[in-house]
Write a protein that holds these residues in place. Structure first.
Motif, PDB file in Angstrom:
ATOM      1  N   MET A   1      28.778  -1.118 -15.822  1.00  0.00           N
ATOM      2  CA  MET A   1      28.510   0.331 -15.791  1.00  0.00           C
ATOM      3  C   MET A   1      27.664   0.752 -16.987  1.00  0.00           C
ATOM      4  SD  MET A   1      29.549   2.905 -13.795  1.00  0.00           S
ATOM      5  CE  MET A   1      31.255   3.295 -13.394  1.00  0.00           C
ATOM      6  N   TYR A   2      26.480   1.238 -16.682  1.00  0.00           N
ATOM      7  CA  TYR A   2      25.585   1.627 -17.772  1.00  0.00           C
ATOM      8  C   TYR A   2      25.013   3.010 -17.514  1.00  0.00           C
ATOM      9  CZ  TYR A   2      25.781  -3.297 -18.809  1.00  0.00           C
ATOM     10  OH  TYR A   2      26.213  -4.549 -19.102  1.00  0.00           O
ATOM     11  N   PHE A   3      24.405   3.526 -18.527  1.00  0.00           N
ATOM     12  CA  PHE A   3      23.751   4.812 -18.356  1.00  0.00           C
ATOM     13  C   PHE A   3      22.276   4.611 -18.080  1.00  0.00           C
ATOM     14  CE2 PHE A   3      26.926   7.920 -19.019  1.00  0.00           C
ATOM     15  CZ  PHE A   3      27.929   7.217 -19.662  1.00  0.00           C
ATOM     16  N   CYS A   4      21.832   5.287 -17.090  1.00  0.00           N
ATOM     17  CA  CYS A   4      20.457   5.123 -16.633  1.00  0.00           C
ATOM     18  C   CYS A   4      19.646   6.353 -16.984  1.00  0.00           C
ATOM     19  CB  CYS A   4      20.462   4.915 -15.111  1.00  0.00           C
ATOM     20  SG  CYS A   4      18.858   5.044 -14.357  1.00  0.00           S
ATOM     21  N   ASN A   5      18.679   6.188 -17.838  1.00  0.00           N
ATOM     22  CA  ASN A   5      17.826   7.298 -18.221  1.00  0.00           C
ATOM     23  C   ASN A   5      16.420   7.066 -17.701  1.00  0.00           C
ATOM     24  OD1 ASN A   5      16.220   9.162 -19.351  1.00  0.00           O
ATOM     25  ND2 ASN A   5      16.749   8.715 -21.456  1.00  0.00           N
ATOM     26  N   MET A   6      16.119   7.688 -16.601  1.00  0.00           N
ATOM     27  CA  MET A   6      14.799   7.492 -16.009  1.00  0.00           C
ATOM     28  C   MET A   6      13.951   8.707 -16.350  1.00  0.00           C
ATOM     29  SD  MET A   6      13.419   5.085 -14.535  1.00  0.00           S
ATOM     30  CE  MET A   6      14.702   4.102 -13.799  1.00  0.00           C
ATOM     31  N   GLY A   7      13.350   8.672 -17.525  1.00  0.00           N
ATOM     32  CA  GLY A   7      12.522   9.802 -17.906  1.00  0.00           C
ATOM     33  C   GLY A   7      13.278  10.729 -18.837  1.00  0.00           C
ATOM     34  N   THR A   8      13.852  11.755 -18.258  1.00  0.00           N
ATOM     35  CA  THR A   8      14.466  12.752 -19.129  1.00  0.00           C
ATOM     36  C   THR A   8      15.984  12.815 -19.009  1.00  0.00           C
ATOM     37  OG1 THR A   8      14.023  14.337 -17.396  1.00  0.00           O
ATOM     38  CG2 THR A   8      12.474  14.257 -19.203  1.00  0.00           C
ATOM     39  N   LYS A   9      16.477  12.614 -17.804  1.00  0.00           N
ATOM     40  CA  LYS A   9      17.896  12.896 -17.604  1.00  0.00           C
ATOM     41  C   LYS A   9      18.767  11.658 -17.643  1.00  0.00           C
ATOM     42  CE  LYS A   9      17.052  17.124 -15.137  1.00  0.00           C
ATOM     43  NZ  LYS A   9      17.363  17.945 -13.978  1.00  0.00           N
ATOM     44  N   VAL A  11      22.077   9.648 -16.330  1.00  0.00           N
ATOM     45  CA  VAL A  11      22.896   9.560 -15.136  1.00  0.00           C
ATOM     46  C   VAL A  11      23.807   8.364 -15.251  1.00  0.00           C
ATOM     47  CG1 VAL A  11      22.559   8.424 -12.911  1.00  0.00           C
ATOM     48  CG2 VAL A  11      21.896  10.774 -13.211  1.00  0.00           C
ATOM     49  N   ASP A  12      24.994   8.564 -14.830  1.00  0.00           N
ATOM     50  CA  ASP A  12      25.922   7.457 -14.817  1.00  0.00           C
ATOM     51  C   ASP A  12      25.655   6.631 -13.571  1.00  0.00           C
ATOM     52  OD1 ASP A  12      28.144   5.924 -14.030  1.00  0.00           O
ATOM     53  OD2 ASP A  12      29.296   6.928 -15.565  1.00  0.00           O
ATOM     54  N   GLY A  13      25.077   5.470 -13.773  1.00  0.00           N
ATOM     55  CA  GLY A  13      24.775   4.636 -12.613  1.00  0.00           C
ATOM     56  C   GLY A  13      25.403   3.276 -12.788  1.00  0.00           C
ATOM     57  N   SER A  14      25.854   2.718 -11.712  1.00  0.00           N
ATOM     58  CA  SER A  14      26.484   1.413 -11.816  1.00  0.00           C
ATOM     59  C   SER A  14      25.462   0.326 -11.520  1.00  0.00           C
ATOM     60  CB  SER A  14      27.662   1.324 -10.858  1.00  0.00           C
ATOM     61  OG  SER A  14      27.265   1.792  -9.585  1.00  0.00           O
ATOM     62  N   ILE A  15      24.363   0.368 -12.261  1.00  0.00           N
ATOM     63  CA  ILE A  15      23.356  -0.675 -12.075  1.00  0.00           C
ATOM     64  C   ILE A  15      23.221  -1.455 -13.367  1.00  0.00           C
ATOM     65  CG2 ILE A  15      22.117   0.710 -10.392  1.00  0.00           C
ATOM     66  CD1 ILE A  15      19.982   1.204 -12.491  1.00  0.00           C
TER      67      ILE A  15
ATOM     68  N   LEU B  59      20.785   7.575  -7.931  1.00  0.00           N
ATOM     69  CA  LEU B  59      19.978   6.530  -8.582  1.00  0.00           C
ATOM     70  C   LEU B  59      18.708   7.123  -9.193  1.00  0.00           C
ATOM     71  CD1 LEU B  59      20.265   3.593  -6.035  1.00  0.00           C
ATOM     72  CD2 LEU B  59      21.025   3.585  -8.419  1.00  0.00           C
ATOM     73  N   LEU B  60      18.103   8.035  -8.451  1.00  0.00           N
ATOM     74  CA  LEU B  60      16.864   8.656  -8.926  1.00  0.00           C
ATOM     75  C   LEU B  60      17.211   9.896  -9.735  1.00  0.00           C
ATOM     76  CD1 LEU B  60      15.077   8.367  -5.515  1.00  0.00           C
ATOM     77  CD2 LEU B  60      14.631   6.955  -7.519  1.00  0.00           C
ATOM     78  N   ALA B  61      17.735   9.645 -10.898  1.00  0.00           N
ATOM     79  CA  ALA B  61      18.213  10.747 -11.733  1.00  0.00           C
ATOM     80  C   ALA B  61      17.143  11.809 -11.867  1.00  0.00           C
ATOM     81  CB  ALA B  61      18.601  10.214 -13.107  1.00  0.00           C
ATOM     82  N   GLY B  62      17.481  13.018 -11.475  1.00  0.00           N
ATOM     83  CA  GLY B  62      16.560  14.125 -11.693  1.00  0.00           C
ATOM     84  C   GLY B  62      15.885  14.618 -10.426  1.00  0.00           C
ATOM     85  N   ILE B  63      15.886  13.807  -9.399  1.00  0.00           N
ATOM     86  CA  ILE B  63      15.206  14.241  -8.173  1.00  0.00           C
ATOM     87  C   ILE B  63      16.041  15.321  -7.470  1.00  0.00           C
ATOM     88  CG2 ILE B  63      16.256  12.576  -6.592  1.00  0.00           C
ATOM     89  CD1 ILE B  63      13.479  12.321  -5.265  1.00  0.00           C
TER      90      ILE B  63
END
Lengths: 130, 130
Positions: A1-9, A11-15, B59-63
DNA sequence: CAGTATCCTAATGGATACTG
DNA sequence: CAGTATCCATTAGGATACTG
């Protein structure tokens, strides 16, 4: 379980981290190649080598001076092309792909390949309908 | 000497048909992958397989819902993904890459590769400056 | 849950005129 | 020739509220 920051936000994602870094890398590349003309400029410089401002404008039918300047500047900032002012009268400017710019070739090649077969597929589909 | 039509305008360009078709193919691919999220959606579906609407949104944080729907529809129209309404209550919808969608893998892979090394390069450059 | 509909803002990009 | 500066139209995209 990691935190996914794609750009600005966040998100708690399990990837996995690997997967997330891969997605981020894809996104990075997309950003570098953003804009309506950048990919085409790179492809032109890759195909034709050194080109002057005017020559590029003629090759990229429809591009205006504002966009051409802007996209060239961004490509230069990212180290993908060089801008060389020639000692002529009036001055001319030559743009050329850097080695780093050439490193994008595999992407461009794959895009060319896919785009070609895609057009073929569309044409086939149209032909079948008739 | 041929006429080069890149999109809408005609231009007298002294480039070969092959070269012109290549540029057009690159442009076609770029159009299919246009929009802020399309590449990422494809990459996600390629990595994670079948995903529901909500899962994709996470998964697509922010969309937002509007963009997600729009991009998914365009991908479906182009035959890159399938949309399957499941017989649940309330309904759920599964999105999945088609085989054709998977054919974009080489492009995505090259983008991931380049983006990764690019980030490494940037980090190196920052490190050198310090 | 999986969207649509609506409103709104920011960004993109085109046309044109001008400059060293 | 190689751009900048300016103005303008279009679009992309985000936030929110709502629906089957």
């Amino acid at each position: 379980m990691y935190f996914c920051n794609m750009g600005t936000k966040l998100v708690d994602g399990s990837i996995s981290v690997d997967c997330w870094e891969r997605l981020r890398a894809i996104n990075d590349t997309k950003d570098i190649l953003s804009g309506k003309w950048k990919v085409m400029i790179i492809a032109c410089l890759a195909s034709f080598g050194k080109k002057r401002y005017m020559e590029l404008q003629r090759l990229l039918a429809g591009i205006g001076t504002k966009m051409l300047s802007k996209e060239l500047q961004e490509l230069e900032i990212n180290g993908l092309i060089t801008r060389t002012v020639m000692n002529t009268k009036p001055i001319t400017v030559e743009y050329e792909l850097t080695n780093y710019g050439h490193s994008l070739k595999p992407i461009i090649d794959e895009m060319a390949l896919w785009g070609k077969s895609h057009r073929g597929k569309i044409i086939d589909e149209i032909a079948k309908k008739e």
